[in-house]
Structures are given as C-alpha cells and as structure tokens.
Design a protein around this motif. Structure first.
Motif, PDB file in Angstrom:
ATOM      1  N   THR A  65      18.693 -12.364  -0.508  1.00  0.00           N
ATOM      2  CA  THR A  65      17.832 -11.197  -0.688  1.00  0.00           C
ATOM      3  C   THR A  65      16.378 -11.634  -0.709  1.00  0.00           C
ATOM      4  N   LEU A  66      15.546 -10.924   0.034  1.00  0.00           N
ATOM      5  CA  LEU A  66      14.110 -11.178   0.041  1.00  0.00           C
ATOM      6  C   LEU A  66      13.474 -10.242  -0.981  1.00  0.00           C
ATOM      7  N   ILE A  67      12.991 -10.811  -2.078  1.00  0.00           N
ATOM      8  CA  ILE A  67      12.457 -10.021  -3.188  1.00  0.00           C
ATOM      9  C   ILE A  67      10.931 -10.012  -3.129  1.00  0.00           C
ATOM     10  N   VAL A  68      10.365  -8.830  -3.231  1.00  0.00           N
ATOM     11  CA  VAL A  68       8.913  -8.666  -3.237  1.00  0.00           C
ATOM     12  C   VAL A  68       8.455  -8.649  -4.692  1.00  0.00           C
ATOM     13  N   GLY A  69       7.953  -9.794  -5.175  1.00  0.00           N
ATOM     14  CA  GLY A  69       7.516  -9.901  -6.555  1.00  0.00           C
ATOM     15  C   GLY A  69       6.252  -9.111  -6.817  1.00  0.00           C
ATOM     16  N   GLY A  70       6.212  -8.407  -7.948  1.00  0.00           N
ATOM     17  CA  GLY A  70       5.047  -7.616  -8.309  1.00  0.00           C
ATOM     18  C   GLY A  70       5.046  -6.222  -7.732  1.00  0.00           C
ATOM     19  N   SER A  71       6.048  -5.910  -6.904  1.00  0.00           N
ATOM     20  CA  SER A  71       6.106  -4.573  -6.320  1.00  0.00           C
ATOM     21  C   SER A  71       6.404  -3.549  -7.415  1.00  0.00           C
ATOM     22  N   PRO A  72       5.596  -2.506  -7.556  1.00  0.00           N
ATOM     23  CA  PRO A  72       5.837  -1.518  -8.618  1.00  0.00           C
ATOM     24  C   PRO A  72       7.106  -0.705  -8.393  1.00  0.00           C
ATOM     25  N   THR A  73       7.639  -0.726  -7.163  1.00  0.00           N
ATOM     26  CA  THR A  73       8.870   0.019  -6.886  1.00  0.00           C
ATOM     27  C   THR A  73      10.078  -0.910  -6.779  1.00  0.00           C
ATOM     28  N   GLY A  74       9.869  -2.202  -7.048  1.00  0.00           N
ATOM     29  CA  GLY A  74      10.980  -3.144  -6.972  1.00  0.00           C
ATOM     30  C   GLY A  74      11.492  -3.355  -5.565  1.00  0.00           C
ATOM     31  N   SER A  75      10.596  -3.391  -4.585  1.00  0.00           N
ATOM     32  CA  SER A  75      10.988  -3.514  -3.181  1.00  0.00           C
ATOM     33  C   SER A  75      11.710  -4.838  -2.937  1.00  0.00           C
ATOM     34  N   GLN A  76      12.770  -4.760  -2.150  1.00  0.00           N
ATOM     35  CA  GLN A  76      13.495  -5.954  -1.748  1.00  0.00           C
ATOM     36  C   GLN A  76      14.266  -5.656  -0.464  1.00  0.00           C
ATOM     37  N   LEU A  77      14.596  -6.732   0.258  1.00  0.00           N
ATOM     38  CA  LEU A  77      15.311  -6.607   1.525  1.00  0.00           C
ATOM     39  C   LEU A  77      16.576  -7.446   1.441  1.00  0.00           C
ATOM     40  N   ALA A  78      17.738  -6.774   1.467  1.00  0.00           N
ATOM     41  CA  ALA A  78      19.021  -7.475   1.424  1.00  0.00           C
ATOM     42  C   ALA A  78      19.306  -8.074   2.793  1.00  0.00           C
ATOM     43  N   LEU A  79      19.490  -9.391   2.872  1.00  0.00           N
ATOM     44  CA  LEU A  79      19.730 -10.080   4.133  1.00  0.00           C
ATOM     45  C   LEU A  79      21.190 -10.500   4.290  1.00  0.00           C
ATOM     46  N   THR A 118       0.826  -1.204   0.000  1.00  0.00           N
ATOM     47  CA  THR A 118       0.000   0.000   0.000  1.00  0.00           C
ATOM     48  C   THR A 118       0.862   1.256   0.000  1.00  0.00           C
ATOM     49  N   PHE A 119       0.531   2.187  -0.869  1.00  0.00           N
ATOM     50  CA  PHE A 119       1.169   3.503  -0.903  1.00  0.00           C
ATOM     51  C   PHE A 119       0.102   4.529  -0.533  1.00  0.00           C
ATOM     52  N   LEU A 134       4.965   6.611 -10.489  1.00  0.00           N
ATOM     53  CA  LEU A 134       4.235   5.371 -10.207  1.00  0.00           C
ATOM     54  C   LEU A 134       2.754   5.583 -10.492  1.00  0.00           C
ATOM     55  N   PRO A 135       2.293   5.152 -11.665  1.00  0.00           N
ATOM     56  CA  PRO A 135       0.866   5.294 -11.980  1.00  0.00           C
ATOM     57  C   PRO A 135       0.014   4.505 -10.991  1.00  0.00           C
ATOM     58  N   GLY A 136      -1.123   5.084 -10.638  1.00  0.00           N
ATOM     59  CA  GLY A 136      -2.032   4.404  -9.735  1.00  0.00           C
ATOM     60  C   GLY A 136      -1.800   4.697  -8.272  1.00  0.00           C
ATOM     61  N   SER A 137      -0.742   5.444  -7.935  1.00  0.00           N
ATOM     62  CA  SER A 137      -0.499   5.778  -6.536  1.00  0.00           C
ATOM     63  C   SER A 137      -1.147   7.124  -6.213  1.00  0.00           C
ATOM     64  N   PRO A 138      -1.652   7.279  -4.988  1.00  0.00           N
ATOM     65  CA  PRO A 138      -1.667   6.271  -3.919  1.00  0.00           C
ATOM     66  C   PRO A 138      -2.620   5.122  -4.235  1.00  0.00           C
TER      67      PRO A 138
END
Length: 216
Positions: free
Chosen positions: A73-87, A18-19, A26-30
């Motif tokens: 790396t924990l990758i959030v698939g489908g995230s429009p901003t390419g969110s990921q968490l490097a572990l 959620t944004f 980013l089209p569609g935000s918020p």
C-alpha cells in the motif's frame, strides 16, 4: 555466467495535496496540505549466461526476479483525508534470449527477445497503475570505426498485452449526496525506444601477436 543482486531502495518524497472544494468535516478546505510519501522499491536478482558458439556467433540467456510483493500500500503521510493507494503487487519475472553475430571485423549485429511478467494482476490493475505483461523485441548494430572508437545503435519495441481495468469512482456532489460509478476499460500500450552510443577507449587495445610461421 554470473549472478547479480540489487538491494531494496528506500524513497521519500514531499509535496502538497490540494482540495479545490470544501470537504465536509475537513477544516481548512478548500486548501493545500503538506504531505510525505515513504516507499521502498523491491530488491532484484538477475542471472545471466553467455556462450560463444564460434568466432562469429554468441548467444545469451537472462532471467530476473523482482520482489514486488513487498509493495502493498502506498500511504500518503499527513493527508487530512487519509489518502492511500492499495497496490498489492505480485512478484515480477523477466526472461530474455539474445544473439550477437559478427558480419566482419568491423560490423556486428545483435538481436534479442524478452518477456516481462508484470507484478500487476487483473485484480489490482487500476487507471493509476495500468501495467501488464509485455513482449520485448530488440535489434541493433555496432560499427568499429577504429581500434579505439565504436559506434552503436539499437531499436526496441515493447508490446504490452491488452488487459482489463475494472473499478469504481466514488465522489459527492453538493445537495445531491454521494455517488459511485462503476467503469470497465482496457490497456492498449506500445512503447518504442531508440538509442545510439559512442565508446572511446583511452587505453589502446592489446596488439595481436601472430604465431611465427614454421617451415621445414
């Protein structure tokens, strides 16, 4: 003595990102966007040995290896901003020593100490993953109510090592632009675990056959 192995386990989770404010480009935000996360947890290898010293005392030693290096790396698939968490975890290690002492035929006391070497190093520790090495202390009692019913209770304290967390928060404020805020803090965690159990044997325990008395 024995050796145990647990394979890696694949996990898949679905959710929404959620944004609450408009994101430039980013089209569609918020708005809310469907996402998926696929991740595999590490395989484990455990080795244990238990030795009976006499009819009252027994001791045990356990060691475990956890292949956390597979989690990068924990990758959030489908995230429009390419969110990921490097572990970038290291391997995890655990060692423990325990003892069991029979006070009498009904009461048994147990105690143990363990040390868990966390896969999270100072270089990769974050507010999202604030794990650190921990000392584990445990004690418990067992009471044999009858030949078929056993009651038990235990207490465990996990004392986490105080460890630093260093990072940077990056964000943007409308009309002011992007900014970065460096922060430094530390972990300070203690966990207390209390458990109780009841064991019931449906099959009666084998009868003890005493040796015949031989006299002359």
């Amino acid at each position: 003595m024995g050796i145990g192995y647990r394979s890696s386990i694949d996990h898949s989770a679905d959710g929404r990102q959620t944004f609450s404010a408009a994101v430039p480009g980013l089209p569609g935000s918020p708005g809310r966007f469907p996402i998926t996360i696929d991740q595999s947890t590490p395989e484990l290898v455990t080795a244990s040995i238990r030795q009976t010293i006499n009819d009252k005392l027994a001791v045990s030693l356990t060691g475990e290896w956890q292949n956390w290096r597979r989690v990068k790396t924990l990758i959030v698939g489908g995230s429009p901003t390419g969110s990921q968490l490097a572990l970038n975890f290291n391997d995890g290690w655990y060692v423990a020593l325990g003892a069991e002492y029979k006070l009498d035929p009904k009461w048994t006391v147990r105690a143990g100490v363990g040390y868990d070497f966390s896969p999270v190093s100072d270089a990769v520790r974050t507010l999202s993953v604030p794990d650190s090495d921990r000392l584990i202390l445990s004690g418990g009692l067992q009471y044999r109510w009858s030949p078929q019913i056993t009651l038990s209770a235990a207490y465990t304290a996990e004392l986490f090592q105080r460890a630093p967390i260093n990072g940077t928060i990056r964000s943007a404020i409308p009309n002011l632009g992007a900014f970065a805020l460096d922060y430094t803090t530390r972990t300070d965690v203690t966990a207390h675990l209390v458990s109780a159990g009841l064991t019931y044997r449906f099959d009666p325990p084998p009868a003890v056959i005493e040796a015949p008395l031989v006299t002359k």
